[in-house]
Design a protein around this motif. Structure first.
Motif, PDB file in Angstrom:
ATOM      1  N   HIS A  43     166.156  56.196  51.716  1.00 39.44           N
ATOM      2  CA  HIS A  43     165.250  57.084  52.753  1.00 39.44           C
ATOM      3  C   HIS A  43     166.955  58.848  52.365  1.00 39.44           C
ATOM      4  CE1 HIS A  43     162.037  55.488  53.815  1.00 39.44           C
ATOM      5  NE2 HIS A  43     163.067  54.380  54.347  1.00 39.44           N
ATOM      6  N   PHE A  44     167.970  58.483  52.358  1.00 42.66           N
ATOM      7  CA  PHE A  44     168.853  59.395  51.867  1.00 42.66           C
ATOM      8  C   PHE A  44     169.454  59.843  51.391  1.00 42.66           C
ATOM      9  CE2 PHE A  44     168.463  57.269  56.435  1.00 42.66           C
ATOM     10  CZ  PHE A  44     169.037  58.210  57.903  1.00 42.66           C
ATOM     11  N   LYS A  45     169.134  60.578  49.545  1.00 41.30           N
ATOM     12  CA  LYS A  45     169.861  60.713  48.581  1.00 41.30           C
ATOM     13  C   LYS A  45     170.501  61.740  48.189  1.00 41.30           C
ATOM     14  CE  LYS A  45     165.107  58.928  47.515  1.00 41.30           C
ATOM     15  NZ  LYS A  45     165.249  57.825  46.796  1.00 41.30           N
ATOM     16  N   ASP A  46     171.175  62.515  49.488  1.00 38.40           N
ATOM     17  CA  ASP A  46     172.478  62.957  49.744  1.00 38.40           C
ATOM     18  C   ASP A  46     173.724  62.020  50.116  1.00 38.40           C
ATOM     19  OD1 ASP A  46     171.882  62.973  52.282  1.00 38.40           O
ATOM     20  OD2 ASP A  46     173.129  64.285  52.560  1.00 38.40           O
ATOM     21  N   VAL A  47     173.403  60.417  49.725  1.00 45.21           N
ATOM     22  CA  VAL A  47     174.513  59.824  49.946  1.00 45.21           C
ATOM     23  C   VAL A  47     175.219  58.511  48.795  1.00 45.21           C
ATOM     24  CG1 VAL A  47     174.112  60.157  52.922  1.00 45.21           C
ATOM     25  CG2 VAL A  47     172.994  58.303  51.459  1.00 45.21           C
ATOM     26  N   ALA A  48     176.346  58.486  49.452  1.00 40.82           N
ATOM     27  CA  ALA A  48     176.869  57.498  48.371  1.00 40.82           C
ATOM     28  C   ALA A  48     177.174  56.192  49.355  1.00 40.82           C
ATOM     29  CB  ALA A  48     177.344  57.595  47.341  1.00 40.82           C
ATOM     30  N   VAL A  49     176.713  54.692  48.866  1.00 43.53           N
ATOM     31  CA  VAL A  49     177.301  54.164  50.131  1.00 43.53           C
ATOM     32  C   VAL A  49     178.732  53.072  49.946  1.00 43.53           C
ATOM     33  CG1 VAL A  49     176.436  51.761  51.018  1.00 43.53           C
ATOM     34  CG2 VAL A  49     174.625  53.490  50.847  1.00 43.53           C
ATOM     35  N   ILE A  50     179.277  52.780  50.506  1.00 42.08           N
ATOM     36  CA  ILE A  50     180.767  52.281  50.268  1.00 42.08           C
ATOM     37  C   ILE A  50     180.340  51.078  50.920  1.00 42.08           C
ATOM     38  CG2 ILE A  50     182.651  52.320  50.142  1.00 42.08           C
ATOM     39  CD1 ILE A  50     182.108  53.764  47.882  1.00 42.08           C
ATOM     40  N   ALA A  51     180.470  49.719  50.971  1.00 34.73           N
ATOM     41  CA  ALA A  51     179.942  48.601  51.616  1.00 34.73           C
ATOM     42  C   ALA A  51     181.186  47.954  51.277  1.00 34.73           C
ATOM     43  CB  ALA A  51     179.044  48.267  51.749  1.00 34.73           C
ATOM     44  N   ASP A  52     182.006  48.133  50.309  1.00 40.84           N
ATOM     45  CA  ASP A  52     182.951  47.244  49.727  1.00 40.84           C
ATOM     46  C   ASP A  52     183.148  45.410  50.278  1.00 40.84           C
ATOM     47  OD1 ASP A  52     184.593  47.718  51.388  1.00 40.84           O
ATOM     48  OD2 ASP A  52     186.565  46.533  51.194  1.00 40.84           O
ATOM     49  N   TRP A  53     182.579  45.012  51.332  1.00 42.60           N
ATOM     50  CA  TRP A  53     183.212  44.050  52.018  1.00 42.60           C
ATOM     51  C   TRP A  53     181.769  43.133  51.583  1.00 42.60           C
ATOM     52  CZ3 TRP A  53     178.288  44.117  54.723  1.00 42.60           C
ATOM     53  CH2 TRP A  53     178.100  44.698  54.777  1.00 42.60           C
ATOM     54  N   LEU A  54     181.046  43.325  50.981  1.00 45.48           N
ATOM     55  CA  LEU A  54     179.719  42.795  50.502  1.00 45.48           C
ATOM     56  C   LEU A  54     180.445  42.091  48.919  1.00 45.48           C
ATOM     57  CD1 LEU A  54     176.512  44.290  50.763  1.00 45.48           C
ATOM     58  CD2 LEU A  54     176.297  42.595  50.960  1.00 45.48           C
ATOM     59  N   ILE A  55     181.187  42.723  48.413  1.00 46.79           N
ATOM     60  CA  ILE A  55     181.719  41.662  47.199  1.00 46.79           C
ATOM     61  C   ILE A  55     182.991  40.768  47.371  1.00 46.79           C
ATOM     62  CG2 ILE A  55     183.441  42.787  44.968  1.00 46.79           C
ATOM     63  CD1 ILE A  55     181.674  45.046  44.977  1.00 46.79           C
ATOM     64  N   THR A  56     184.014  41.535  48.563  1.00 43.79           N
ATOM     65  CA  THR A  56     185.353  41.128  48.409  1.00 43.79           C
ATOM     66  C   THR A  56     184.912  39.512  49.499  1.00 43.79           C
ATOM     67  OG1 THR A  56     185.777  42.222  51.021  1.00 43.79           O
ATOM     68  CG2 THR A  56     186.712  43.237  48.434  1.00 43.79           C
ATOM     69  N   VAL A  57     183.515  39.963  50.241  1.00 44.97           N
ATOM     70  CA  VAL A  57     183.244  38.375  51.014  1.00 44.97           C
ATOM     71  C   VAL A  57     183.085  37.457  49.849  1.00 44.97           C
ATOM     72  CG1 VAL A  57     180.683  38.653  51.282  1.00 44.97           C
ATOM     73  CG2 VAL A  57     182.150  37.548  53.098  1.00 44.97           C
ATOM     74  N   ASP A  58     182.672  37.306  48.853  1.00 39.48           N
ATOM     75  CA  ASP A  58     182.084  36.386  47.785  1.00 39.48           C
ATOM     76  C   ASP A  58     183.413  35.675  47.544  1.00 39.48           C
ATOM     77  OD1 ASP A  58     179.428  36.870  48.167  1.00 39.48           O
ATOM     78  OD2 ASP A  58     179.407  37.711  46.807  1.00 39.48           O
ATOM     79  N   VAL A  59     184.997  37.314  47.111  1.00 41.78           N
ATOM     80  CA  VAL A  59     185.748  36.433  46.267  1.00 41.78           C
ATOM     81  C   VAL A  59     186.766  36.127  47.633  1.00 41.78           C
ATOM     82  CG1 VAL A  59     187.806  37.530  45.257  1.00 41.78           C
ATOM     83  CG2 VAL A  59     185.742  38.457  44.550  1.00 41.78           C
ATOM     84  N   LEU A  60     187.048  36.676  48.824  1.00 43.50           N
ATOM     85  CA  LEU A  60     187.756  35.875  49.593  1.00 43.50           C
ATOM     86  C   LEU A  60     186.769  34.855  50.818  1.00 43.50           C
ATOM     87  CD1 LEU A  60     189.704  39.185  50.609  1.00 43.50           C
ATOM     88  CD2 LEU A  60     190.102  37.273  49.281  1.00 43.50           C
ATOM     89  N   ASP A  61     187.421  33.666  51.300  1.00 45.00           N
ATOM     90  CA  ASP A  61     187.147  33.090  52.484  1.00 45.00           C
ATOM     91  C   ASP A  61     187.279  33.906  53.692  1.00 45.00           C
ATOM     92  OD1 ASP A  61     186.083  31.011  53.790  1.00 45.00           O
ATOM     93  OD2 ASP A  61     187.558  29.403  53.450  1.00 45.00           O
ATOM     94  N   ASP A  62     185.945  33.926  53.850  1.00 41.57           N
ATOM     95  CA  ASP A  62     185.453  34.594  55.132  1.00 41.57           C
ATOM     96  C   ASP A  62     186.282  33.383  56.409  1.00 41.57           C
ATOM     97  OD1 ASP A  62     185.112  37.741  56.564  1.00 41.57           O
ATOM     98  OD2 ASP A  62     183.200  36.224  57.333  1.00 41.57           O
ATOM     99  N   PHE A  63     186.121  32.722  56.274  1.00 41.27           N
ATOM    100  CA  PHE A  63     186.903  31.542  57.324  1.00 41.27           C
ATOM    101  C   PHE A  63     188.147  31.095  57.088  1.00 41.27           C
ATOM    102  CE2 PHE A  63     181.867  30.479  56.646  1.00 41.27           C
ATOM    103  CZ  PHE A  63     181.428  31.090  57.764  1.00 41.27           C
ATOM    104  N   ASN A  64     188.954  31.759  56.084  1.00 39.17           N
ATOM    105  CA  ASN A  64     190.146  31.254  56.135  1.00 39.17           C
ATOM    106  C   ASN A  64     190.945  33.026  56.906  1.00 39.17           C
ATOM    107  OD1 ASN A  64     192.284  32.237  55.211  1.00 39.17           O
ATOM    108  ND2 ASN A  64     192.487  30.821  53.570  1.00 39.17           N
TER     109      ASN A  64
END
Length: 125
Positions: free
Chosen positions: A35-56
């Motif tokens: 819906h918004f063609k003029d934006v680039a989304v940064i959501a790095d936490w989607l990657i880091t949560v797979d690498v780092l343990d969110d429960f630690n």
């Protein structure tokens, strides 16, 4: 193109809850791209949560530190997902300090709407 940092609730009491939150966040990212063609989304936490343990606690703190380093490099800060989590609140403070444009869209609910409400389109224009 506007670069937005997307904040969405991630933490949950169980790993299954975290996975459900990640799936919802991905649907929000898709909604923004659709819906918004003029934006680039940064959501790095989607990657880091797979690498780092969110429960630690050390891993979570390191992830938040990385997020706070990225936020000032964006032009806008959008919050989605139906509520403002503690992490989102901390990230929003960083975005205020960086003087970003901030949009709290949590009132749209946990899931993205089918279309963009006119008040949202006018708000983020």
């Amino acid at each position: 193109m506007r670069i937005i940092y997307l904040a969405h609730p991630l933490g949950a009491p169980t790993p299954e809850g975290v996975e459900a939150n990640k799936a919802r966040a991905r649907r929000w990212i898709r909604w923004i791209y659709d819906h918004f063609k003029d934006v680039a989304v940064i959501a790095d936490w989607l990657i880091t949560v797979d690498v780092l343990d969110d429960f630690n606690p050390e891993h979570r703190a390191h992830g938040m530190k990385m997020n706070k380093a990225i936020i000032p490099r964006c032009s806008e800060f959008w919050m989605v997902g139906g509520r403002v989590s503690n992490g989102m609140r901390d990230e929003s403070i960083t975005s205020i300090e960086a003087q970003l444009r901030i949009f709290d869209l949590t009132w749209l609910g946990e899931e993205p709407p089918v279309d963009v409400p006119e008040q949202v389109r006018a708000l983020v224009a």
